[in-house]
Design a protein around this motif. Structure first.
Motif, PDB file in Angstrom:
ATOM      1  N   ALA A  84       0.811  -1.221   0.000  1.00  0.00           N
ATOM      2  CA  ALA A  84       0.000   0.000   0.000  1.00  0.00           C
ATOM      3  C   ALA A  84       0.845   1.272   0.000  1.00  0.00           C
ATOM      4  O   ALA A  84       0.326   2.352   0.246  1.00  0.00           O
ATOM      5  N   PHE A  85       2.130   1.145  -0.296  1.00  0.00           N
ATOM      6  CA  PHE A  85       3.052   2.259  -0.081  1.00  0.00           C
ATOM      7  C   PHE A  85       3.865   2.600  -1.325  1.00  0.00           C
ATOM      8  O   PHE A  85       4.992   3.090  -1.219  1.00  0.00           O
ATOM      9  N   GLY A  86       3.317   2.370  -2.513  1.00  0.00           N
ATOM     10  CA  GLY A  86       4.077   2.544  -3.743  1.00  0.00           C
ATOM     11  C   GLY A  86       4.801   3.872  -3.868  1.00  0.00           C
ATOM     12  O   GLY A  86       6.015   3.899  -4.130  1.00  0.00           O
ATOM     13  N   PRO A  87       4.134   5.032  -3.703  1.00  0.00           N
ATOM     14  CA  PRO A  87       4.826   6.315  -3.844  1.00  0.00           C
ATOM     15  C   PRO A  87       5.957   6.499  -2.840  1.00  0.00           C
ATOM     16  O   PRO A  87       6.997   7.089  -3.166  1.00  0.00           O
ATOM     17  N   ALA A  88       5.784   6.012  -1.618  1.00  0.00           N
ATOM     18  CA  ALA A  88       6.848   6.123  -0.615  1.00  0.00           C
ATOM     19  C   ALA A  88       8.040   5.258  -0.996  1.00  0.00           C
ATOM     20  O   ALA A  88       9.197   5.642  -0.799  1.00  0.00           O
ATOM     21  N   ILE A  89       7.762   4.079  -1.553  1.00  0.00           N
ATOM     22  CA  ILE A  89       8.854   3.213  -2.012  1.00  0.00           C
ATOM     23  C   ILE A  89       9.583   3.863  -3.180  1.00  0.00           C
ATOM     24  O   ILE A  89      10.820   3.838  -3.260  1.00  0.00           O
ATOM     25  N   ASP A  90       8.841   4.460  -4.103  1.00  0.00           N
ATOM     26  CA  ASP A  90       9.472   5.148  -5.233  1.00  0.00           C
ATOM     27  C   ASP A  90      10.357   6.292  -4.746  1.00  0.00           C
ATOM     28  O   ASP A  90      11.438   6.529  -5.295  1.00  0.00           O
ATOM     29  N   ALA A  91       9.911   7.011  -3.722  1.00  0.00           N
ATOM     30  CA  ALA A  91      10.724   8.099  -3.168  1.00  0.00           C
ATOM     31  C   ALA A  91      12.002   7.549  -2.544  1.00  0.00           C
ATOM     32  O   ALA A  91      13.086   8.134  -2.703  1.00  0.00           O
ATOM     33  N   ALA A  92      11.892   6.424  -1.851  1.00  0.00           N
ATOM     34  CA  ALA A  92      13.083   5.799  -1.272  1.00  0.00           C
ATOM     35  C   ALA A  92      14.035   5.322  -2.363  1.00  0.00           C
ATOM     36  O   ALA A  92      15.261   5.411  -2.222  1.00  0.00           O
ATOM     37  N   ARG A  93      13.472   4.841  -3.461  1.00  0.00           N
ATOM     38  CA  ARG A  93      14.299   4.349  -4.567  1.00  0.00           C
ATOM     39  C   ARG A  93      15.173   5.467  -5.142  1.00  0.00           C
ATOM     40  O   ARG A  93      16.319   5.222  -5.537  1.00  0.00           O
ATOM     41  N   LEU A  94      14.648   6.681  -5.185  1.00  0.00           N
ATOM     42  CA  LEU A  94      15.380   7.797  -5.778  1.00  0.00           C
ATOM     43  C   LEU A  94      16.627   8.161  -4.984  1.00  0.00           C
ATOM     44  O   LEU A  94      17.558   8.759  -5.531  1.00  0.00           O
ATOM     45  N   THR A  95      16.646   7.829  -3.702  1.00  0.00           N
ATOM     46  CA  THR A  95      17.781   8.204  -2.855  1.00  0.00           C
ATOM     47  C   THR A  95      18.636   7.011  -2.449  1.00  0.00           C
ATOM     48  O   THR A  95      19.512   7.148  -1.589  1.00  0.00           O
ATOM     49  N   THR A  96      18.400   5.865  -3.065  1.00  0.00           N
ATOM     50  CA  THR A  96      19.107   4.634  -2.692  1.00  0.00           C
ATOM     51  C   THR A  96      19.905   4.123  -3.890  1.00  0.00           C
ATOM     52  O   THR A  96      19.324   3.863  -4.947  1.00  0.00           O
ATOM     53  N   PRO A  97      21.226   3.955  -3.763  1.00  0.00           N
ATOM     54  CA  PRO A  97      22.072   3.635  -4.915  1.00  0.00           C
ATOM     55  C   PRO A  97      22.148   2.153  -5.263  1.00  0.00           C
ATOM     56  O   PRO A  97      23.102   1.726  -5.916  1.00  0.00           O
ATOM     57  N   GLY A 225      21.854 -10.622 -10.080  1.00  0.00           N
ATOM     58  CA  GLY A 225      22.713 -11.640 -10.669  1.00  0.00           C
ATOM     59  C   GLY A 225      23.389 -12.458  -9.583  1.00  0.00           C
ATOM     60  O   GLY A 225      23.440 -12.091  -8.408  1.00  0.00           O
ATOM     61  N   GLU A 226      23.941 -13.553  -9.964  1.00  0.00           N
ATOM     62  CA  GLU A 226      24.549 -14.463  -9.002  1.00  0.00           C
ATOM     63  C   GLU A 226      25.704 -13.821  -8.234  1.00  0.00           C
ATOM     64  O   GLU A 226      25.933 -14.119  -7.085  1.00  0.00           O
ATOM     65  N   ALA A 227      26.431 -12.917  -8.876  1.00  0.00           N
ATOM     66  CA  ALA A 227      27.625 -12.371  -8.241  1.00  0.00           C
ATOM     67  C   ALA A 227      27.401 -11.010  -7.615  1.00  0.00           C
ATOM     68  O   ALA A 227      28.324 -10.370  -7.148  1.00  0.00           O
ATOM     69  N   GLY A 228      26.161 -10.521  -7.623  1.00  0.00           N
ATOM     70  CA  GLY A 228      25.889  -9.194  -7.095  1.00  0.00           C
ATOM     71  C   GLY A 228      25.924  -8.169  -8.210  1.00  0.00           C
ATOM     72  O   GLY A 228      26.441  -8.407  -9.292  1.00  0.00           O
ATOM     73  N   SER A 229      25.363  -6.989  -7.954  1.00  0.00           N
ATOM     74  CA  SER A 229      25.252  -5.970  -8.983  1.00  0.00           C
ATOM     75  C   SER A 229      26.055  -4.739  -8.624  1.00  0.00           C
ATOM     76  O   SER A 229      26.399  -4.524  -7.471  1.00  0.00           O
ATOM     77  N   PRO A 230      26.357  -3.882  -9.612  1.00  0.00           N
ATOM     78  CA  PRO A 230      26.938  -2.586  -9.278  1.00  0.00           C
ATOM     79  C   PRO A 230      25.977  -1.800  -8.386  1.00  0.00           C
ATOM     80  O   PRO A 230      24.765  -1.939  -8.488  1.00  0.00           O
ATOM     81  N   ARG A 231      26.517  -0.970  -7.533  1.00  0.00           N
ATOM     82  CA  ARG A 231      25.677  -0.157  -6.654  1.00  0.00           C
ATOM     83  C   ARG A 231      25.177   1.034  -7.447  1.00  0.00           C
ATOM     84  O   ARG A 231      25.919   1.922  -7.827  1.00  0.00           O
ATOM     85  N   ARG A 232      23.886   1.046  -7.744  1.00  0.00           N
ATOM     86  CA  ARG A 232      23.326   2.051  -8.624  1.00  0.00           C
ATOM     87  C   ARG A 232      21.875   2.239  -8.286  1.00  0.00           C
ATOM     88  O   ARG A 232      21.242   1.396  -7.641  1.00  0.00           O
ATOM     89  N   THR A 233      21.304   3.344  -8.734  1.00  0.00           N
ATOM     90  CA  THR A 233      19.874   3.561  -8.560  1.00  0.00           C
ATOM     91  C   THR A 233      19.126   2.794  -9.621  1.00  0.00           C
ATOM     92  O   THR A 233      19.477   2.838 -10.801  1.00  0.00           O
ATOM     93  N   GLN A 234      18.076   2.079  -9.230  1.00  0.00           N
ATOM     94  CA  GLN A 234      17.339   1.198 -10.142  1.00  0.00           C
ATOM     95  C   GLN A 234      15.945   1.714 -10.392  1.00  0.00           C
ATOM     96  O   GLN A 234      15.218   2.035  -9.455  1.00  0.00           O
ATOM     97  N   GLY A 235      15.553   1.803 -11.649  1.00  0.00           N
ATOM     98  CA  GLY A 235      14.180   2.142 -11.994  1.00  0.00           C
ATOM     99  C   GLY A 235      13.303   0.915 -11.888  1.00  0.00           C
ATOM    100  O   GLY A 235      13.766  -0.155 -11.496  1.00  0.00           O
ATOM    101  N   PRO A 236      12.029   1.033 -12.261  1.00  0.00           N
ATOM    102  CA  PRO A 236      11.107  -0.083 -12.181  1.00  0.00           C
ATOM    103  C   PRO A 236      11.607  -1.277 -12.969  1.00  0.00           C
ATOM    104  O   PRO A 236      12.205  -1.130 -14.029  1.00  0.00           O
ATOM    105  N   ALA A 237      11.376  -2.462 -12.417  1.00  0.00           N
ATOM    106  CA  ALA A 237      11.808  -3.688 -13.078  1.00  0.00           C
ATOM    107  C   ALA A 237      11.005  -3.916 -14.337  1.00  0.00           C
ATOM    108  O   ALA A 237       9.867  -3.491 -14.477  1.00  0.00           O
ATOM    109  N   GLY A 238      11.583  -4.666 -15.229  1.00  0.00           N
ATOM    110  CA  GLY A 238      10.871  -5.061 -16.420  1.00  0.00           C
ATOM    111  C   GLY A 238      10.068  -6.314 -16.173  1.00  0.00           C
ATOM    112  O   GLY A 238       9.696  -6.620 -15.057  1.00  0.00           O
ATOM    113  N   GLY A 239       9.811  -7.095 -17.235  1.00  0.00           N
ATOM    114  CA  GLY A 239       9.003  -8.301 -17.119  1.00  0.00           C
ATOM    115  C   GLY A 239       9.628  -9.299 -16.184  1.00  0.00           C
ATOM    116  O   GLY A 239      10.830  -9.304 -15.937  1.00  0.00           O
ATOM    117  N   ALA A 240       8.782 -10.200 -15.629  1.00  0.00           N
ATOM    118  CA  ALA A 240       9.277 -11.151 -14.645  1.00  0.00           C
ATOM    119  C   ALA A 240       9.333 -12.535 -15.211  1.00  0.00           C
ATOM    120  O   ALA A 240       8.657 -12.865 -16.158  1.00  0.00           O
TER     121      ALA A 240
END
Length: 240
Positions: A84-97, A225-240
């Motif tokens: 129930a918290f989509g906009p708050a999660i999106d706001a957190a995403r913008l400040t999380t690398p 990925g299996e080995a971990g990812s670069p530390r970066r800001t991530q937009g919405p995921a694509g297909g699952a």
């Protein structure tokens, strides 16, 4: 060797086990840890809306999770399980690398690949309109026209919180079964609803039923990925 470190952030105790089970099935090598604030859901329900104070709490939770390290190294991704918290999660995403995923976006991406008539079932009232809006926004962004019907399964969450999982599952199957006619795909929109999938599937026959924890775990595995990812800001995921 312990795999990448994944933070799971919950607003309901009932979301912890389904999230853990999904990662156990999809990515058993990942090291998952849990942050639980049971006041989030109660405070959201009482307020009737998301405000800036709630958004700050989500930024703080994401910041805490991102800053931890230990088993599995530094935190590689964050999955919020509170729907129930989509906009708050999106706001957190913008400040999380690092990648941050909303609980339902991977399941919604799956559903959009399966059909245009979607039945979205929830057990937490504030999730109902929020998730419908989120799904429709994803469809528009993908250039797809969909019909979304939502159903609130009254009494199911209360039954689960009282320890009556069988009643929770039976209520879900009965309620979804009554509304399923004409749907191409059914989304069980709470992590805690995943446990009802077998009964729901038995009731609705050939209609595809999607649960959010497994979709999210698959998406996180792809993002990191299996080995971990670069530390970066991530937009919405694509297909699952």
């Amino acid at each position: 060797m312990t795999g990448p470190r994944i933070a799971l952030i919950h607003a309901l105790e009932e979301s912890v086990a389904p999230a853990r089970a999904a990662f156990g099935d999809v990515w058993p090598g990942a090291y998952c840890f849990d942050l639980l604030d049971t006041s989030l859901a109660a405070d959201r329900a009482q307020a009737g809306r998301l405000d800036e104070a709630m958004t700050r709490r989500f930024r703080a939770l994401a910041g805490y999770a991102e800053a931890t390290s230990g088993c599995g190294g530094s935190t590689a991704a964050i999955l919020f399980t509170c729907s129930a918290f989509g906009p708050a999660i999106d706001a957190a995403r913008l400040t999380t690398p690092i990648p941050v995923l909303r609980p339902n976006e991977a399941a919604f991406a799956e559903a959009l690949e399966l059909g245009s008539r979607v039945l979205l079932a929830v057990t937490f009232g504030p999730s109902q309109d929020a998730l419908k809006d989120e799904l429709q926004a994803m469809a528009r962004a993908a250039g797809k026209s969909i019909e979304v019907e939502t159903v609130l399964i009254d009494g199911a969450l209360a039954a689960l919180q009282a320890g009556d999982g069988e009643r929770h599952d039976a209520l879900a199957a009965e309620c979804v079964g009554r509304r399923a006619a004409g749907a191409d795909v059914i989304i069980l929109g709470q992590f805690s609803l995943a446990r009802a999938r077998p009964l729901v599937e038995a009731r609705v026959g050939p209609i595809q039923v999607i649960t959010t924890p497994h979709s999210a775990a698959r998406a996180i595995r792809r993002l990191v990925g299996e080995a971990g990812s670069p530390r970066r800001t991530q937009g919405p995921a694509g297909g699952a």
